[in-house]
Design a protein around this motif. Structure first.
Motif, PDB file in Angstrom:
ATOM      1  N   LEU A 166       0.853  -1.187   0.000  1.00  0.00           N
ATOM      2  CA  LEU A 166       0.000   0.000   0.000  1.00  0.00           C
ATOM      3  C   LEU A 166       0.885   1.232   0.000  1.00  0.00           C
ATOM      4  O   LEU A 166       1.757   1.382   0.866  1.00  0.00           O
ATOM      5  N   LEU A 167       0.670   2.128  -0.959  1.00  0.00           N
ATOM      6  CA  LEU A 167       1.383   3.399  -1.035  1.00  0.00           C
ATOM      7  C   LEU A 167       0.363   4.514  -1.184  1.00  0.00           C
ATOM      8  O   LEU A 167      -0.463   4.478  -2.099  1.00  0.00           O
ATOM      9  N   VAL A 168       0.412   5.500  -0.274  1.00  0.00           N
ATOM     10  CA  VAL A 168      -0.470   6.664  -0.337  1.00  0.00           C
ATOM     11  C   VAL A 168       0.377   7.912  -0.156  1.00  0.00           C
ATOM     12  O   VAL A 168       1.217   7.974   0.758  1.00  0.00           O
ATOM     13  N   VAL A 169       0.154   8.913  -1.008  1.00  0.00           N
ATOM     14  CA  VAL A 169       0.900  10.166  -0.904  1.00  0.00           C
ATOM     15  C   VAL A 169      -0.057  11.343  -0.734  1.00  0.00           C
ATOM     16  O   VAL A 169      -1.178  11.340  -1.237  1.00  0.00           O
ATOM     17  N   GLU A 170       0.426  12.340   0.006  1.00  0.00           N
ATOM     18  CA  GLU A 170      -0.300  13.586   0.229  1.00  0.00           C
ATOM     19  C   GLU A 170       0.735  14.676   0.482  1.00  0.00           C
ATOM     20  O   GLU A 170       1.725  14.450   1.174  1.00  0.00           O
ATOM     21  N   ARG A 171       0.520  15.856  -0.063  1.00  0.00           N
ATOM     22  CA  ARG A 171       1.480  16.940   0.117  1.00  0.00           C
ATOM     23  C   ARG A 171       1.706  17.213   1.603  1.00  0.00           C
ATOM     24  O   ARG A 171       0.783  17.529   2.341  1.00  0.00           O
ATOM     25  N   GLY A 172       2.957  17.029   2.061  1.00  0.00           N
ATOM     26  CA  GLY A 172       3.305  17.259   3.459  1.00  0.00           C
ATOM     27  C   GLY A 172       2.704  16.271   4.430  1.00  0.00           C
ATOM     28  O   GLY A 172       2.719  16.494   5.638  1.00  0.00           O
ATOM     29  N   GLY A 176       6.126  13.885  10.486  1.00  0.00           N
ATOM     30  CA  GLY A 176       6.620  15.208  10.833  1.00  0.00           C
ATOM     31  C   GLY A 176       6.433  16.245   9.746  1.00  0.00           C
ATOM     32  O   GLY A 176       6.991  17.338   9.842  1.00  0.00           O
ATOM     33  N   GLY A 177       5.661  15.926   8.709  1.00  0.00           N
ATOM     34  CA  GLY A 177       5.465  16.854   7.602  1.00  0.00           C
ATOM     35  C   GLY A 177       6.663  16.961   6.683  1.00  0.00           C
ATOM     36  O   GLY A 177       6.698  17.828   5.802  1.00  0.00           O
ATOM     37  N   GLY A 178       7.652  16.066   6.860  1.00  0.00           N
ATOM     38  CA  GLY A 178       8.898  16.178   6.108  1.00  0.00           C
ATOM     39  C   GLY A 178       8.913  15.480   4.770  1.00  0.00           C
ATOM     40  O   GLY A 178       9.925  15.519   4.069  1.00  0.00           O
ATOM     41  N   SER A 179       7.829  14.821   4.396  1.00  0.00           N
ATOM     42  CA  SER A 179       7.757  14.178   3.081  1.00  0.00           C
ATOM     43  C   SER A 179       6.287  14.097   2.669  1.00  0.00           C
ATOM     44  O   SER A 179       5.388  14.446   3.431  1.00  0.00           O
ATOM     45  N   ASP A 180       6.064  13.623   1.454  1.00  0.00           N
ATOM     46  CA  ASP A 180       4.702  13.455   0.952  1.00  0.00           C
ATOM     47  C   ASP A 180       4.201  12.022   1.080  1.00  0.00           C
ATOM     48  O   ASP A 180       3.086  11.712   0.650  1.00  0.00           O
ATOM     49  N   VAL A 181       5.018  11.131   1.647  1.00  0.00           N
ATOM     50  CA  VAL A 181       4.624   9.727   1.753  1.00  0.00           C
ATOM     51  C   VAL A 181       3.803   9.540   3.020  1.00  0.00           C
ATOM     52  O   VAL A 181       4.336   9.467   4.124  1.00  0.00           O
ATOM     53  N   LEU A 182       2.496   9.477   2.858  1.00  0.00           N
ATOM     54  CA  LEU A 182       1.586   9.336   3.993  1.00  0.00           C
ATOM     55  C   LEU A 182       1.588   7.912   4.530  1.00  0.00           C
ATOM     56  O   LEU A 182       1.648   7.691   5.746  1.00  0.00           O
ATOM     57  N   VAL A 183       1.510   6.914   3.640  1.00  0.00           N
ATOM     58  CA  VAL A 183       1.523   5.499   4.026  1.00  0.00           C
ATOM     59  C   VAL A 183       2.377   4.740   3.017  1.00  0.00           C
ATOM     60  O   VAL A 183       2.202   4.902   1.808  1.00  0.00           O
ATOM     61  N   ASP A 184       3.290   3.927   3.511  1.00  0.00           N
ATOM     62  CA  ASP A 184       4.092   3.058   2.654  1.00  0.00           C
ATOM     63  C   ASP A 184       4.308   1.758   3.410  1.00  0.00           C
ATOM     64  O   ASP A 184       5.245   1.624   4.196  1.00  0.00           O
ATOM     65  N   LEU A 185       3.422   0.799   3.197  1.00  0.00           N
ATOM     66  CA  LEU A 185       3.436  -0.461   3.937  1.00  0.00           C
ATOM     67  C   LEU A 185       3.539  -1.628   2.963  1.00  0.00           C
ATOM     68  O   LEU A 185       2.901  -1.621   1.907  1.00  0.00           O
TER      69      LEU A 185
END
Length: 287
Positions: A166-172, A176-185
């Motif tokens: 599962l890969l989900v991205v969202e701006r910030g 810690g807000g340091g990347s756009d990778v919200l979920v990477d499992l």
């Protein structure tokens, strides 16, 4: 070897890919996504170059169908490939080469593309798509996993189960807000990978989701007294006027720092604190 769903949230802020396969670590090969740009799944006899090349095209505003057309036109082995693409706007697009092992095919709609190969039949992709469309009230990542589970329950990969991702991205949206990778499992090798992926997502949500401001409790009065007692029972005695310093210290050890809010406490944190601490009676007025 794989079935996958590529999707965009209704508001366009989230893009994600979910995948399962009778193949080791499919989550390491199939998905790619960029926040507010798009996402894709490259599978079958996978061409790994599709991932950076596809995202590069999406960043220039190319529509999903044109990304698919461009990538496959330049690939002499395209008939062995399968690809699903979703852009920042518009319908998803899917490609299934004629040499993919049966059953192979896909379905697309506004903001999503479902596809698979070496499946028990078209019912797998239909279940993926139908579950995605029916799951609009679920949080985005949970909706993706629910769709994947439906595809598996409909038959899935006809060779069996091994991995899921599962890969989900969202701006910030990252830690810690340091990347756009919200979920990477990823579940790389497991007899029931989709169930395990769901378990990991539950843990990830508890640890790393940001608290809902509407549910926060003031860290005062009876709530503060209970928190202080629980922390003391765990070996984090409260010094000074309130429990916030001790709470921050304990929460950091529990990897709950993303849920800390000055002067308040997330009910998720309080529930976990109650669960792990030795029994301490809660004040009647504490929530």
């Amino acid at each position: 070897m794989t079935f996958s769903l590529v999707a965009r949230s209704t508001d366009g802020r989230l893009h994600g890919v979910v995948v399962a396969s009778k193949f080791l670590a499919a989550g390491a090969l199939v998905p790619a996504a960029a926040a507010e740009v798009g996402a894709l799944a490259a599978q079958a006899h996978v061409n790994l170059a599709y991932r950076p090349q596809g995202l590069a095209l999406l960043r220039t505003g190319v529509a999903a169908a044109d990304v698919v057309a461009g990538l496959t036109a330049a690939d002499p082995e395209r008939e062995h490939r399968q690809l699903g693409v979703v852009a920042a706007t518009g319908p998803g697009a899917s490609w299934t080469g004629s040499a993919c092992h049966p059953w192979a095919g896909g379905r697309t709609g506004d903001g999503w593309a479902a596809q698979g190969n070496i499946l028990t039949g078209p019912e797998v992709v239909d279940a993926l798509a139908d579950a995605w469309l029916a799951g609009s009230t679920l949080p985005f990542a949970e909706r993706l996993v629910a769709a994947l589970r439906a595809g598996d329950e409909a038959g899935g990969d006809r060779r069996g189960r091994q991995s899921a991702g599962l890969l989900v991205v969202e701006r910030g949206g990252g830690y810690g807000g340091g990347s756009d990778v919200l979920v990477d499992l990823r579940v790389d090798d497991h007899p029931d990978p989709i169930t395990e992926l769901g378990r990991l997502l539950t843990v990830h949500t508890m640890l790393f989701s940001r608290p809902d401001p509407a549910t926060l409790l003031d860290l005062s009065g009876a709530v503060a007294e209970e928190v202080a007692a629980l922390l003391g029972a765990l070996g984090h005695p409260v010094a000074g006027e309130g429990p916030e310093e001790a709470l921050n210290s304990w929460a950091g050890l529990e990897n709950l720092e993303e849920r800390l809010v000055p002067g308040r406490i997330d009910p998720v944190v309080l529930t976990h604190l109650r669960r792990v601490a030795p029994h301490v009676p809660a004040p009647r007025s504490a929530s």
